[in-house]
Scaffold this motif. Structure first.
Motif, PDB file in Angstrom:
ATOM      1  N   THR A 158      66.697 125.604 -62.956  1.00  0.00           N
ATOM      2  CA  THR A 158      67.463 126.842 -63.022  1.00  0.00           C
ATOM      3  C   THR A 158      67.569 127.523 -61.657  1.00  0.00           C
ATOM      4  OG1 THR A 158      65.551 128.243 -63.597  1.00  0.00           O
ATOM      5  CG2 THR A 158      66.741 127.212 -65.410  1.00  0.00           C
ATOM      6  N   ALA A 159      66.847 127.013 -60.666  1.00  0.00           N
ATOM      7  CA  ALA A 159      67.001 127.533 -59.310  1.00  0.00           C
ATOM      8  C   ALA A 159      68.437 127.351 -58.822  1.00  0.00           C
ATOM      9  CB  ALA A 159      66.036 126.830 -58.355  1.00  0.00           C
ATOM     10  N   LEU A 160      69.124 126.357 -59.370  1.00  0.00           N
ATOM     11  CA  LEU A 160      70.520 126.130 -58.990  1.00  0.00           C
ATOM     12  C   LEU A 160      71.432 127.233 -59.497  1.00  0.00           C
ATOM     13  CD1 LEU A 160      70.678 122.296 -59.712  1.00  0.00           C
ATOM     14  CD2 LEU A 160      70.549 123.406 -57.477  1.00  0.00           C
ATOM     15  N   GLY A 164      64.781 130.107 -61.419  1.00  0.00           N
ATOM     16  CA  GLY A 164      64.034 128.878 -61.187  1.00  0.00           C
ATOM     17  C   GLY A 164      62.566 128.985 -60.918  1.00  0.00           C
ATOM     18  N   GLY A 165      62.013 130.198 -60.768  1.00  0.00           N
ATOM     19  CA  GLY A 165      60.588 130.279 -60.509  1.00  0.00           C
ATOM     20  C   GLY A 165      60.212 129.504 -59.266  1.00  0.00           C
ATOM     21  N   VAL A 166      59.214 128.621 -59.383  1.00  0.00           N
ATOM     22  CA  VAL A 166      58.793 127.840 -58.218  1.00  0.00           C
ATOM     23  C   VAL A 166      59.853 126.823 -57.822  1.00  0.00           C
ATOM     24  CG1 VAL A 166      56.351 128.159 -58.730  1.00  0.00           C
ATOM     25  CG2 VAL A 166      57.528 126.154 -59.630  1.00  0.00           C
ATOM     26  N   GLY A 167      60.847 126.611 -58.693  1.00  0.00           N
ATOM     27  CA  GLY A 167      61.967 125.752 -58.323  1.00  0.00           C
ATOM     28  C   GLY A 167      62.741 126.309 -57.139  1.00  0.00           C
ATOM     29  N   VAL A 171      64.332 123.868 -54.450  1.00  0.00           N
ATOM     30  CA  VAL A 171      65.786 123.736 -54.321  1.00  0.00           C
ATOM     31  C   VAL A 171      66.353 124.625 -53.222  1.00  0.00           C
ATOM     32  CG1 VAL A 171      67.985 123.990 -55.524  1.00  0.00           C
ATOM     33  CG2 VAL A 171      65.989 123.075 -56.730  1.00  0.00           C
ATOM     34  N   THR A 172      66.130 125.926 -53.352  1.00  0.00           N
ATOM     35  CA  THR A 172      66.774 126.878 -52.449  1.00  0.00           C
ATOM     36  C   THR A 172      66.245 126.785 -51.031  1.00  0.00           C
ATOM     37  OG1 THR A 172      67.060 128.379 -54.324  1.00  0.00           O
ATOM     38  CG2 THR A 172      67.381 129.303 -52.115  1.00  0.00           C
ATOM     39  N   ILE A 173      64.936 126.773 -50.890  1.00  0.00           N
ATOM     40  CA  ILE A 173      64.347 126.737 -49.554  1.00  0.00           C
ATOM     41  C   ILE A 173      64.225 125.314 -49.035  1.00  0.00           C
ATOM     42  CG2 ILE A 173      62.277 127.241 -48.194  1.00  0.00           C
ATOM     43  CD1 ILE A 173      61.789 129.664 -49.855  1.00  0.00           C
ATOM     44  N   GLY A 174      63.777 124.401 -49.907  1.00  0.00           N
ATOM     45  CA  GLY A 174      63.522 123.039 -49.462  1.00  0.00           C
ATOM     46  C   GLY A 174      64.756 122.184 -49.332  1.00  0.00           C
ATOM     47  N   ILE A 175      65.345 121.789 -50.466  1.00  0.00           N
ATOM     48  CA  ILE A 175      66.449 120.828 -50.459  1.00  0.00           C
ATOM     49  C   ILE A 175      67.707 121.406 -49.823  1.00  0.00           C
ATOM     50  CG2 ILE A 175      67.979 119.479 -51.934  1.00  0.00           C
ATOM     51  CD1 ILE A 175      65.648 119.114 -53.852  1.00  0.00           C
ATOM     52  N   ASN A 176      68.065 122.647 -50.171  1.00  0.00           N
ATOM     53  CA  ASN A 176      69.301 123.228 -49.631  1.00  0.00           C
ATOM     54  C   ASN A 176      69.272 123.377 -48.118  1.00  0.00           C
ATOM     55  OD1 ASN A 176      70.361 123.363 -52.156  1.00  0.00           O
ATOM     56  ND2 ASN A 176      70.222 125.580 -52.383  1.00  0.00           N
TER      57      ASN A 176
END
Length: 220
Positions: A158-160, A164-167, A171-176
Motif C-alpha cells: 500500500t506504500a504505492l 504502507g507503514g514500513v513499506g 518502496v518510497t525511500i528505497g526502490i523509488n
C-alpha cells in the motif's frame, strides 16, 4: 550491494516508530473488519449451504487479483493515499482464508456436542456462542494467523498508494530512489518480516491460552 548504516536507524527512530504504528493499525483494521464480515458470511453459509460455492468463488477471485492491479482499480474510485483504498483491498484478501476456516471449523464440531447442547435446552444462538464457536476456535485461529501474516505483507504494497507503514521505507525511500540495497530498504524488509513472525507467535500463544483442551488432546 547491501549498504546498511545503523546510524541512520538511530537518527530516524521517530519515523520508524510512526511507520510501525501505521503498519499495525492498517493490519488490525483489515483483520477486524475481515473477521466480522467472514463470520457473517459463514453464518449465512451455515444456514444456507448453497451460498458456500458463490461466496468462495467471489472471495477467491478477489484473492487471485494481483495486489498492484487491485490498488490500481480502486484508486480512481476511492482516491490515492486514503485508508479506505488500502482497507478495501486488504479486507478483500482476508475473506477467502477466514470464511473457509470459520465454515470448516463450525462443520468440524462433533455431532454429540451439538446434541448435548440441544438436550440442555440451549437456543441456536446460545449453542453457537457457548459450544460451536469455542470448539471451532482452533481452526478459526489458524485462519486468523494466516490472514494476519498475509495482511502484514500486503500492507507494505500500500506504500504505492501513499500509505504502507514500513513499506514506505522499502518502496518510497528505497526502490523509488534506486537504492535497492540501501539501509532504508533493508530496515523495511526486516521490520515487515519481524512483525509477521511476532504476530504469528503471539496469535499462536493466544490460541493455546484460549483452547487448552486442544493442547491436552494433542498430547494425550
Amino acid at each position: 550491494m547491501l549498504r546498511f548504516d545503523p546510524g541512520w536507524v538511530v537518527d530516524n527512530l521517530d519515523l520508524i516508530g510512526g511507520l510501525l504504528l501505521e503498519h499495525l493499525y492498517l493490519t488490525f483494521i483489515a483483520i477486524a473488519i475481515g473477521l466480522l464480515l467472514s463470520l457473517g458470511l459463514a453464518l449465512l453459509i451455515r444456514s444456507s449451504p448453497r451460498f458456500y460455492g458463490p461466496v468462495l468463488g467471489v472471495s477467491g477471485t478477489i484473492y487471485a487479483i494481483p495486489s498492484l492491479a487491485l490498488f490500481a482499480l480502486l484508486t480512481p474510485v476511492t482516491g490515492i493515499g486514503t485508508v479506505l483504498t488500502a482497507e478495501i483491498a486488504l479486507v478483500g484478501y482476508t475473506l477467502l482464508i477466514l470464511v473457509r476456516n470459520i465454515v470448516e471449523g463450525l462443520r468440524g464440531v462433533p455431532d454429540d456436542a451439538i446434541e448435548a447442547a440441544n438436550g440442555m435446552g440451549l437456543t441456536s444462538t446460545q449453542r453457537l456462542v457457548r459450544v460451536e464457536l469455542p470448539l471451532a476456535l482452533p481452526v478459526i485461529m489458524a485462519g486468523i494467523r494466516i490472514a494476519t501474516v498475509t495482511t502484514i505483507g500486503l500492507v507494505t504494497v500500500t506504500a504505492l498508494t501513499g500509505l504502507g507503514g514500513v513499506g514506505y521505507l522499502i518502496v518510497t525511500i528505497g526502490i523509488n530512489r534506486g537504492s535497492f540495497g540501501s539501509t532504508q530498504t533493508i530496515t523495511g524488509v526486516v521490520l515487515a518480516v519481524s512483525l509477521a513472525v511476532i504476530a504469528d507467535a503471539g496469535l499462536q500463544a493466544l490460541q493455546r491460552r484460549l483452547t487448552p483442551w486442544a493442547r491436552r488432546r494433542a498430547t494425550a
